[in-house]
Write an enzyme that holds these catalytic residues in place. Structure first.
Site, PDB file in Angstrom:
ATOM      1  CE  LYS A 164      -2.218  -1.325   3.768  1.00 51.59           C
ATOM      2  NZ  LYS A 164      -1.768  -2.513   4.068  1.00 51.59           N
ATOM      3  CG  ASN A 202      -2.390   2.425   7.384  1.00 54.04           C
ATOM      4  OD1 ASN A 202      -2.624   2.222   8.627  1.00 54.04           O
ATOM      5  ND2 ASN A 202      -1.927   1.227   6.902  1.00 54.04           N
ATOM      6  CG  HIS A 257      -4.359  -6.959  10.134  1.00 49.58           C
ATOM      7  ND1 HIS A 257      -3.635  -6.635  11.202  1.00 49.58           N
ATOM      8  CD2 HIS A 257      -4.063  -6.247   8.965  1.00 49.58           C
ATOM      9  CE1 HIS A 257      -2.520  -5.685  10.559  1.00 49.58           C
ATOM     10  NE2 HIS A 257      -2.995  -5.523   9.356  1.00 49.58           N
TER      11      HIS A 257
END
Length: 437
Positions: free
Chosen positions: A108, A131, A176
């Site tokens: 990302k 983020n 996650h």
């Protein structure tokens, strides 16, 4: 329209994004209570009109709006909150320019930074946040033509009207699961990126995962664009005989990079995705591609940090899940002494067991997950459990021969022994640069 004046707002968590959200809401006339369970949380950065409370969380039902920090699980507030907007939702409602948003399990930050550079090279005022470290709300009020956001699955849990003009889902691999509970829930959170898109928007996705492609098609109404490094695509970006093939309309555009550096391995996919993002936002592709001349890898992402006595030391501390570590191993040339381990995020290491490991001479497994890594992979590769990073580097120094790569690619979070993957990577760099064969 963003109407906060007179509203009672509860901000939960006072990290960087929480403090920016508290200041943002207070500046627009909201009555803000900022809460953090940490007794030693610092109030620096909060305006005086924000009330700070340390300790137990107040009842979310008493507030018009709850703004949780991404690290706060929805179970803490969702059942009682009237309305929940994260900082990404707040930023989207306040930004007057098109928004491009990038999510995915891996790549990302690299993709967002590349897209930012490409848009600037094409003459557009672009800035990235989210983020990757700078809060999304820092973009509000900036003189911009385009806003770029890196968004995590945690942040996508708290969007409502969020509709990026360009949304990109780079990949989706297990990660996650300690937060989301299952891979299906994690994937569903990622797909929220596209839920509000309309036919004039763009939905970009990696083209090597047919199931993911199908789910992106179902998730929203944006125009689908794909990127692939291993074959052509009908609409999107691909590699063709050393050139980049870009097809947004009927006629394909072939871009010969010339002397521009095209990165190897997974980073090439990031370049294709970034080029698609820039082109979809109106950047002239040739100008956008010129940004590669100055492109450099972000820290802790396959970053060579030392070369001593013929041994390369590579910091890939950002590889916090098995898929990222597997890609890092595949990108290496020469025998690898692999340092991995840390805190497992509920994913397990089965994916690594299925990865090609013939180039790994030794695995030095560290941290909380060291024993589990050894159990999973010990019958495939020579494995030791030195415990901590310092001991692993010392052992790697003893094992390494000229031509080897000592690779830190943990496949785990850092929080058992370090405050962040950045701290872990910086420690590895220092140790590697001190290393002597």
């Amino acid at each position: 329209m963003l109407e906060l004046a007179g509203r009672k707002v509860l901000v939960i968590g006072l990290g960087v994004s929480g403090k920016s959200a508290a200041a943002f809401c207070a500046a627009r006339g909201a009555q803000v209570l900022a809460c953090d369970e940490r007794a030693d949380v610092c109030a620096e950065g909060l305006p005086p009109e924000v009330e700070l409370r340390r300790g137990a969380l107040p009842d979310p039902a008493a507030f018009d709006l709850v703004v949780p920090s991404p690290g706060v699980p929805p179970a803490r507030y969702a059942a009682r909150a009237r309305r929940v907007w994260g900082d990404v939702e707040l930023a989207f409602r306040a930004l007057p320019v098109p928004v491009a948003a990038v999510t995915g399990t891996n790549g990302k930050s690299t993709t967002v930074r590349l897209a930012e550079s490409m848009l600037r090279a094409a003459g557009l005022r672009a800035r990235a946040a989210g983020n990757l470290g700078e809060p999304a709300l820092s973009l509000v009020g900036e003189p911009l033509d385009v806003a770029l956001l890196e968004v995590s699955s945690f942040q996508l849990e708290t969007v409502e009207a969020f509709r990026p003009r360009v949304g990109a889902l780079l990949n989706c691999r297990a990660d996650h699961l300690d937060r989301h509970g299952s891979f299906a829930a994690y994937r569903a959170a990622k797909l929220r990126l596209f839920a509000r898109q309309q036919p004039e928007d763009f939905a970009i996705v990696g083209g090597d995962d047919p199931q993911l492609l199908a789910e992106v098609r179902r998730a929203g109404r944006g125009r689908l664009l794909q990127f692939r490094t291993g074959g052509p695509v009908r609409r999107g970006a691909s590699l063709d005989g050393g050139a980049l093939l870009l097809q947004l309309a009927d006629a394909p555009l072939r871009l010969a990079p010339g002397d521009l550096p095209l990165p190897p391995g997974p980073l090439l996919g990031n370049v294709l995705a970034a080029l698609l993002i820039a082109a979809a936002l109106g950047a002239e592709p040739g100008k956008a591609l010129s940004a590669l001349a100055d492109a450099r890898p972000l820290p802790h992402r396959l970053e060579e940090v030392a070369l001593r006595d013929g041994v390369r030391w590579v910091d890939d501390s950002k590889a916090t899940n098995p898929a990222a570590a597997a890609a890092a191993l595949a990108a290496q040339h020469g025998p690898v002494i692999w340092i991995a381990g840390g805190r497992d995020k509920g994913v397990g290491f089965g994916e690594l067991r299925a990865a090609p490991l013939s180039g790994v001479r030794a695995l030095l497994a560290i941290g909380e997950a060291g024993a589990e890594l050894a159990r999973t992979l010990g019958d495939r590769i020579a494995t030791e459990t030195p415990g901590c990073l310092e001991a692993a580097v010392s052992r790697a120094r003893a094992l390494a021969r000229p031509g080897d790569v000592v690779l830190l690619s943990p496949a785990c979070a850092s929080f058992d022994q370090f405050a962040s993957f950045e701290e872990r990577g910086a420690r590895f760099r220092r140790l590697a640069q001190e290393a002597r064969s």
